[in-house]
Design a protein around this motif. Structure first.
Motif, PDB file in Angstrom:
ATOM      1  N   LYS B 144     -11.116 -13.618  -5.196  1.00 15.69           N
ATOM      2  CA  LYS B 144     -11.638 -13.735  -6.555  1.00 15.69           C
ATOM      3  C   LYS B 144     -12.254 -12.438  -7.040  1.00 15.69           C
ATOM      4  N   ALA B 156     -14.172 -11.056  -1.802  1.00 19.17           N
ATOM      5  CA  ALA B 156     -14.864 -12.342  -1.911  1.00 19.17           C
ATOM      6  C   ALA B 156     -13.890 -13.419  -2.338  1.00 19.17           C
ATOM      7  N   ARG B 158     -12.405 -17.666  -0.857  1.00 20.95           N
ATOM      8  CA  ARG B 158     -12.208 -18.488   0.347  1.00 20.95           C
ATOM      9  C   ARG B 158     -11.024 -18.010   1.159  1.00 20.95           C
ATOM     10  N   LEU B 172     -16.143 -16.615   3.494  1.00 19.29           N
ATOM     11  CA  LEU B 172     -16.191 -16.338   2.056  1.00 19.29           C
ATOM     12  C   LEU B 172     -15.990 -14.857   1.735  1.00 19.29           C
ATOM     13  N   GLU B 203     -15.336 -19.502  -8.500  1.00 20.54           N
ATOM     14  CA  GLU B 203     -15.412 -18.039  -8.563  1.00 20.54           C
ATOM     15  C   GLU B 203     -16.519 -17.552  -7.635  1.00 20.54           C
ATOM     16  N   TYR B 204     -16.241 -16.466  -6.959  1.00 18.21           N
ATOM     17  CA  TYR B 204     -17.232 -15.830  -6.095  1.00 18.21           C
ATOM     18  C   TYR B 204     -17.387 -14.401  -6.573  1.00 18.21           C
ATOM     19  N   PHE B 217     -23.740 -10.935  -2.846  1.00 19.09           N
ATOM     20  CA  PHE B 217     -22.697 -11.954  -2.963  1.00 19.09           C
ATOM     21  C   PHE B 217     -23.273 -13.202  -3.623  1.00 19.09           C
ATOM     22  N   ARG B 219     -22.182 -17.224  -5.462  1.00 19.87           N
ATOM     23  CA  ARG B 219     -21.241 -18.267  -5.846  1.00 19.87           C
ATOM     24  C   ARG B 219     -21.539 -18.596  -7.300  1.00 19.87           C
ATOM     25  N   GLU B 220     -20.503 -18.841  -8.081  1.00 19.15           N
ATOM     26  CA  GLU B 220     -20.726 -19.067  -9.524  1.00 19.15           C
ATOM     27  C   GLU B 220     -21.594 -20.288  -9.787  1.00 19.15           C
TER      28      GLU B 220
END
Lengths: 166, 372
Positions: B144, B156, B158, B172, B203-204, B217, B219-220
């Motif tokens: 992503k 970044a 999965r 991740l 989204e990351y 880092f 996570r959305e």
């Protein structure tokens, strides 16, 4: 209502049912249009030995020159955009077959040999029997519902095949 | 005192008052517009990635179109979507890429999971100069976002590590060295197959603080930041971020709604609708001593986004200092002699916000000019 009338009525119903069944069978077999193309799971290669492939050095050759004439030969056909786990598994199988003394090759459907070179060097540095088949050649010679597909060839004929799943 | 002197004093008072009010106005406004570029070029799809190059020009990647270079006076399409040379197949990540000396620095676009294309600037546009193939992960990797720091790519998204029928193991962040070989994985997770859709749609974000040599880092769907040291690829700490007043969290089951056929028709539209209904993190970058996050604003009749400034200097560990509502889409940060500048796409994201189709760039500074 006597017994005979009832029997007649039952016979009539049975007759109607049988006629309807026969009509349905005829419709499915002859009247309804057939589906286009081969049924799923069908894999076919035309002019197998005349397929022109390119080796990693960029030399063009016929597949017949790569395959041994007498013993069995294994061929994996894949696209670089296929499920990578499936390709990985297929190439892994090819390495094992090679280790067991079976001749084999991997055909990558692509149009630039630089792409095949870069992709194979990054992902499969230990297995080098890769050949490129251009997209036009793929559609001309190979008829398959999915790739990657692994085929066993003997005396120029496909005797078995398997679609590889992750 | 003569009449003339009185008039002069009056003039002085008026001028001083005007000057002070001007200074006060600027001091009160924390986000100051310093530059504005307007072009007639249209963008009709969504902006999926952006990067500010060494010259302060903007590179925008547009869904289904490709990459465009936006300079103050012109817009150039330099890498359309396609499979030919000088084209890109997809867009996963972008960062500056070193060449022989700073003058030869270019950009690298990660277009496929396994291929980088390197572009160098020449005659006011970017030309493809090389291709680099990367070793793929055996199992699917949904990239992503990514940054290039310390001769490593930190990607970044999965990255599956098994195909277990019920429990999926994944990391991740996947790290690749400069030769495209795997160098490690960071932040491992196990999820149930129910949450499989996270792999496709969540989204990351990852951003580099090059001055402090740290990676952030996010996570959305979570107001949490993981600080990573790029040298040893270790997690240094995790910090819960203070939420703004109008934060609307994504429900924990958000990605479990898509249970059957995640790639079926209509799902992408549903996902877009749902995602614009929550305060998901849209973009992140470092601005001097601040981490800047852009969140989707879900307030009725409000602006499109909220811009959050978290400061991390003088002992403050990501303390929320300011929330600025804005309609513009945050693209990134670029510094010059006076300090960093924040770049925005004027009006919002063309793919999501109504009435945004002309290419326009707004450049802002935060706080007094030159302050870092």
């Amino acid at each position: 209502m006597n017994k005979k009338t009832v029997l007649n009525k039952l016979l009539n119903i049975l007759l109607v049912l049988i006629i309807t069944g026969i009509a349905a069978l005829v419709a499915f077999r002859f009247v309804l249009p057939k589906k286009n193309g081969p049924p799923p799971g069908n894999f076919r290669v035309t002019e197998l030995e005349n397929i022109v492939v390119t080796d990693l050095s960029g030399n063009k050759m016929k597949l017949g020159a790569v395959m041994p004439g007498d013993s069995s030969f294994y061929l994996l056909i894949c696209d670089m955009d296929d499920c990578f786990s499936c390709i990985f598994k297929g190439v892994d199988d090819m390495s094992k077959l090679h280790g067991a003394g079976h001749e084999n090759a991997v055909i990558v459907v692509a149009d630039k040999i630089e792409d095949v070179n870069g992709w194979t060097a990054a992902n499969f540095p230990d297995y080098r029997a890769f050949y490129m088949l251009d997209t036009a050649g793929f559609y001309r010679h190979i008829h398959t519902p999915v790739t990657p597909v692994l085929a066993k060839i003997e005396k120029g004929k496909i005797i078995s095949f398997r679609f590889i799943e992750p | 005192m003569s009449r003339i002197k009185m008039i002069r004093i009056k003039h002085l008072i008026v001028v001083s008052a005007l000057f002070l009010s001007t200074v006060f106005c600027f001091a009160a406004s924390d986000l100051i517009l310093v530059e504005k570029w307007e072009h007639n070029d249209e963008i009709l799809q969504r902006v999926t990635g952006s990067f500010i190059d060494d010259d302060g020009d903007v590179i925008i990647c547009v869904f289904r179109e490709g990459a465009r270079l936006v300079a103050p006076k012109k817009v150039v399409k330099f890498a359309r979507f396609g499979k030919a040379n000088h084209q890109i197949e997809d867009f996963k990540a972008i960062d500056s890429y070193p060449g022989q000396g700073i003058k030869n620095r270019g950009i690298a676009i990660l277009e496929r999971v396994d291929r980088l294309k390197i572009f160098k600037k020449k005659d006011g546009t970017y030309k493809e100069t090389g291709v680099k193939w990367l070793t793929r992960n055996r199992y699917p990797h949904f990239i992503k976002n990514g940054v290039y720091i310390g001769k490593k790519w930190f990607l970044a998204g999965r990255c599956l590590m098994n195909f277990h029928p019920t429990i999926l193991k994944q990391s991740l962040i996947r790290v690749l060295d400069d030769n495209g070989k795997p160098a490690g994985t960071i932040l491992h997770e196990e999820t149930k197959q129910d949450e499989n859709a996270k792999g496709f749609y969540a989204e990351y974000l990852i951003t580099a603080n090059r001055a402090r040599r740290e990676l952030y880092f996010m996570r959305e769907y979570e107001m949490k930041i993981t600080v990573i040291s790029p040298g040893d690829m270790k997690v240094k700490r995790t910090v819960r971020l203070e939420k703004p007043k109008h934060y609307t969290p994504m429900p924990s089951h958000f990605y479990q709604r898509i249970k059957t056929d995640p790639r079926g028709p209509g799902v992408l539209k549903k996902i877009e609708t749902w995602k614009t209904g929550y305060s998901r993190i849209n973009e992140a970058d470092c601005y001097g001593d601040y981490l800047v996050l852009q969140l989707v604003n879900c307030r009725e009749n409000g602006k499109n986004y909220m811009l959050l400034f978290y400061k991390f200097y003088k002992g403050a560990d990501f303390k929320l200092e300011k929330v600025v509502p804005t309609d513009d889409l945050f693209l990134g940060v670029h510094g010059d002699k006076l300090g960093d500048k924040l770049y925005f796409f004027a009006g919002g994201n063309p793919g999501y916000n109504e009435g945004v189709d002309r290419v326009g760039i707004h450049i802002y500074r935060y706080g007094p000019v030159g302050k870092k």
